[in-house]
Design a protein around this motif. Structure first.
Motif, short mmCIF file in Angstrom:
data_model
loop_
_atom_site.label_atom_id
_atom_site.label_comp_id
_atom_site.label_asym_id
_atom_site.label_seq_id
_atom_site.Cartn_x
_atom_site.Cartn_y
_atom_site.Cartn_z
N SER A 12 0.85 -1.20 0.00
CA SER A 12 0.00 0.00 0.00
C SER A 12 0.88 1.24 0.00
CB SER A 12 -0.89 0.02 1.24
OG SER A 12 -1.72 -1.12 1.29
N VAL A 13 0.60 2.17 -0.89
CA VAL A 13 1.40 3.38 -1.01
C VAL A 13 0.52 4.59 -0.66
CG1 VAL A 13 2.93 4.74 -2.48
CG2 VAL A 13 2.66 2.27 -2.89
N VAL A 14 0.98 5.36 0.31
CA VAL A 14 0.23 6.52 0.79
C VAL A 14 0.81 7.79 0.20
CG1 VAL A 14 -0.42 7.88 2.81
CG2 VAL A 14 -0.42 5.37 2.93
N ILE A 15 -0.06 8.57 -0.45
CA ILE A 15 0.31 9.91 -0.93
C ILE A 15 -0.59 10.91 -0.23
CG2 ILE A 15 0.45 11.48 -2.89
CD1 ILE A 15 0.84 9.12 -4.73
N ALA A 16 -0.03 11.71 0.65
CA ALA A 16 -0.77 12.81 1.28
C ALA A 16 -0.45 14.07 0.50
CB ALA A 16 -0.37 12.95 2.74
N THR A 17 -1.47 14.75 0.01
CA THR A 17 -1.22 15.88 -0.89
C THR A 17 -2.02 17.12 -0.49
OG1 THR A 17 -1.23 16.58 -3.22
CG2 THR A 17 -3.02 15.12 -2.50
N TYR A 18 -1.39 18.27 -0.68
CA TYR A 18 -2.06 19.55 -0.47
C TYR A 18 -1.59 20.52 -1.55
CZ TYR A 18 -3.44 24.03 1.52
OH TYR A 18 -3.98 25.27 1.70
N ASN A 19 -2.50 20.85 -2.46
CA ASN A 19 -2.23 21.81 -3.55
C ASN A 19 -1.00 21.43 -4.37
OD1 ASN A 19 -4.47 23.31 -2.91
ND2 ASN A 19 -3.36 24.90 -1.80
N MET A 20 -0.91 20.15 -4.72
CA MET A 20 0.18 19.66 -5.55
C MET A 20 -0.35 19.08 -6.87
SD MET A 20 3.16 20.18 -4.34
CE MET A 20 3.66 21.04 -2.84
N ASN A 85 -6.31 3.54 5.98
CA ASN A 85 -7.09 3.00 4.87
C ASN A 85 -6.31 2.01 4.01
OD1 ASN A 85 -9.95 4.42 4.46
ND2 ASN A 85 -8.55 5.93 5.35
N THR A 86 -5.14 1.61 4.46
CA THR A 86 -4.35 0.65 3.71
C THR A 86 -4.75 -0.78 4.03
OG1 THR A 86 -2.61 0.62 5.41
CG2 THR A 86 -2.35 2.20 3.59
N LYS A 87 -4.48 -1.67 3.09
CA LYS A 87 -4.76 -3.10 3.28
C LYS A 87 -3.50 -3.95 3.14
CE LYS A 87 -9.41 -2.68 1.23
NZ LYS A 87 -9.23 -1.34 0.63
N GLY A 88 -2.40 -3.36 2.73
CA GLY A 88 -1.22 -4.13 2.38
C GLY A 88 -0.43 -4.68 3.54
N ASP A 89 0.39 -5.69 3.25
CA ASP A 89 1.31 -6.24 4.24
C ASP A 89 2.48 -5.29 4.47
OD1 ASP A 89 0.10 -8.95 4.49
OD2 ASP A 89 0.61 -9.05 2.36
N PHE A 90 2.72 -4.42 3.47
CA PHE A 90 3.80 -3.44 3.56
C PHE A 90 3.24 -2.09 3.14
CE2 PHE A 90 5.65 -7.55 2.68
CZ PHE A 90 6.54 -7.68 3.73
N ILE A 91 3.78 -1.03 3.75
CA ILE A 91 3.27 0.32 3.49
C ILE A 91 4.43 1.21 3.09
CG2 ILE A 91 2.11 2.33 4.51
CD1 ILE A 91 0.73 0.27 6.41
N ALA A 92 4.23 1.95 2.01
CA ALA A 92 5.25 2.86 1.51
C ALA A 92 4.65 4.24 1.34
CB ALA A 92 5.82 2.33 0.19
N PHE A 93 5.51 5.21 1.03
CA PHE A 93 5.07 6.60 0.95
C PHE A 93 5.68 7.28 -0.27
CE2 PHE A 93 5.24 5.24 5.35
CZ PHE A 93 3.99 5.61 5.83
N CYS A 94 4.94 8.22 -0.79
CA CYS A 94 5.48 9.08 -1.84
C CYS A 94 4.88 10.46 -1.66
CB CYS A 94 5.15 8.54 -3.23
SG CYS A 94 5.91 9.47 -4.60
N ASP A 95 5.70 11.47 -1.52
CA ASP A 95 5.18 12.83 -1.47
C ASP A 95 4.66 13.20 -2.85
OD1 ASP A 95 5.69 13.13 1.20
OD2 ASP A 95 7.58 14.19 0.93
N ALA A 96 3.63 14.03 -2.88
CA ALA A 96 2.92 14.30 -4.13
C ALA A 96 3.76 15.04 -5.16
CB ALA A 96 1.64 15.09 -3.84
N ASP A 97 4.82 15.70 -4.73
CA ASP A 97 5.67 16.42 -5.69
C ASP A 97 6.91 15.62 -6.08
OD1 ASP A 97 6.48 16.73 -3.06
OD2 ASP A 97 7.30 18.74 -3.33
N ASP A 98 7.01 14.37 -5.61
CA ASP A 98 8.13 13.50 -5.93
C ASP A 98 7.63 12.34 -6.78
OD1 ASP A 98 9.55 15.19 -4.26
OD2 ASP A 98 9.37 13.87 -2.52
N PHE A 99 8.51 11.40 -7.11
CA PHE A 99 8.08 10.19 -7.80
C PHE A 99 9.09 9.07 -7.60
CE2 PHE A 99 10.23 12.82 -10.95
CZ PHE A 99 11.07 11.93 -11.62
N TRP A 100 8.69 7.87 -8.01
CA TRP A 100 9.49 6.65 -7.83
C TRP A 100 10.14 6.21 -9.12
CZ3 TRP A 100 6.28 2.51 -4.72
CH2 TRP A 100 6.03 2.98 -3.41
N GLU A 101 11.27 5.51 -9.00
CA GLU A 101 11.81 4.77 -10.12
C GLU A 101 11.02 3.47 -10.25
OE1 GLU A 101 13.70 6.24 -11.98
OE2 GLU A 101 15.17 7.48 -10.90
N LYS A 102 10.98 2.90 -11.47
CA LYS A 102 10.08 1.78 -11.75
C LYS A 102 10.40 0.52 -10.95
CE LYS A 102 8.73 3.13 -16.44
NZ LYS A 102 8.67 2.72 -17.87
#
Length: 299
Positions: A12-20, A85-102
């Motif tokens: 599960s990946v959580v993105i918390a965003t405000y005006n992004m 609100n996640t269901k996953g066995d593992f939880i990750a995060f990404c800020d809304a103005d950043d991104f991940w490598e594939k």
């Protein structure tokens, strides 16, 4: 040990965003394009007033994307709402103005085959507000294993690179909503008491550097750092090596002194903090260097 690559547990990946809104789709798409396919994205909109709702409309039919719109309550509450609100066995995060490598999850999740590992994090690369990518030659020191002593002195985990085991949340809690800044440092300190950390040296996370970031608020950052360290030591002091607690406070005072001297051209307030720090850790070369620079007016 379990082969997590073949079984692919849910992440599960959580993105918390405000005006992004201008960056949000890049963050979401970078997660959906992962080589690791068993995932969900929980986007928590913390009362945005920009184009965020319009951006999220394009994901309305994507069952992997969950959109939650709240009133503005601040970063800790938004991230905690996402976690709840996640269901996953593992939880990750990404800020809304950043991104991940594939290949981020493909590289990091297998490290959890060791049941003692609670947090896996990686190296980070950088991008500016105009989408120009670059690298920093910071020579940051990262640590693996039992890291409480090192974490007391410095938060060496780039937050967005982190993936955590759900049991960490079940046993050691979520973000402390008492704090508005430094909430990841507080979380890692608590997790470090019971779990091992693993550092993956590859750059799996792209961090955006731009002028409006909260991290530029040095006054707020040090105020919260002081409060976080004080609370952690008061609650868990019996589990800590007090030699490192002294080193942690010494480092805090010295770095705060350097920041105030450099940004506000103060003398007596930084001097008091440096001397306090050196009294706690007289062998800290950094403190002596700051003291000399302060007297020479070169901070």
């Amino acid at each position: 040990m379990q082969d997590l690559t073949s079984t692919q547990p849910l992440v599960s990946v959580v993105i918390a965003t405000y005006n992004m809104g201008q960056y949000l789709s890049l963050a979401i798409d970078s997660i959906l394009q992962q080589t690791w396919k068993n995932l969900e994205v929980i986007v928590v909109d913390d009362g945005s007033t920009d184009s965020t709702e319009e951006v999220m409309a394009q994901y309305r039919d994507n069952t992997k994307v969950i959109y939650i719109k709240n009133e503005n309550q601040g970063q800790p509450k938004a991230k905690n709402c996402g976690i709840k609100n996640t269901k996953g066995d593992f939880i990750a995060f990404c800020d809304a103005d950043d991104f991940w490598e594939k290949n981020k999850l493909e590289l990091q999740i297998p490290q959890f085959a060791n049941p003692k590992v609670g947090v896996v994090y990686s190296e980070v690369s950088f991008i500016d507000e105009h989408n120009n990518r670059y690298t920093k030659d910071d020579h940051e020191v990262r640590y693996s294993g039992k890291v409480t002593n090192q974490m007391l002195i410095e938060n060496f985990v780039p937050f967005g690179t982190s993936v955590i085991r759900r049991e960490c949340i079940n046993q050691n809690g979520i973000f402390d909503e008492e704090f508005r800044m430094g909430i990841d440092w507080d979380l890692w300190l608590r997790y470090s008491l019971e779990w091992e950390f693993v550092y993956v040296p590859q750059q799996t996370y792209v961090y955006r550097v731009w002028s409006g970031q909260m991290s530029n608020n040095y006054r707020g950052r040090y105020d919260h750092a002081n409060r976080i360290l004080k609370k952690f030591v008061s609650q868990h002091g019996n589990k800590l090596d007090h030699k490192y607690v002294r080193k942690a406070w010494a480092d805090m005072y010295m770095r705060e002194a350097a920041v105030y001297a450099r940004n506000e051209k103060q003398f007596f307030k930084p001097l008091k903090k440096i001397l306090h720090g050196l009294a706690l850790d007289p062998g800290k070369l950094y403190g002596w260097k700051v003291l000399v620079k302060l007297f020479l007016g070169r901070c």
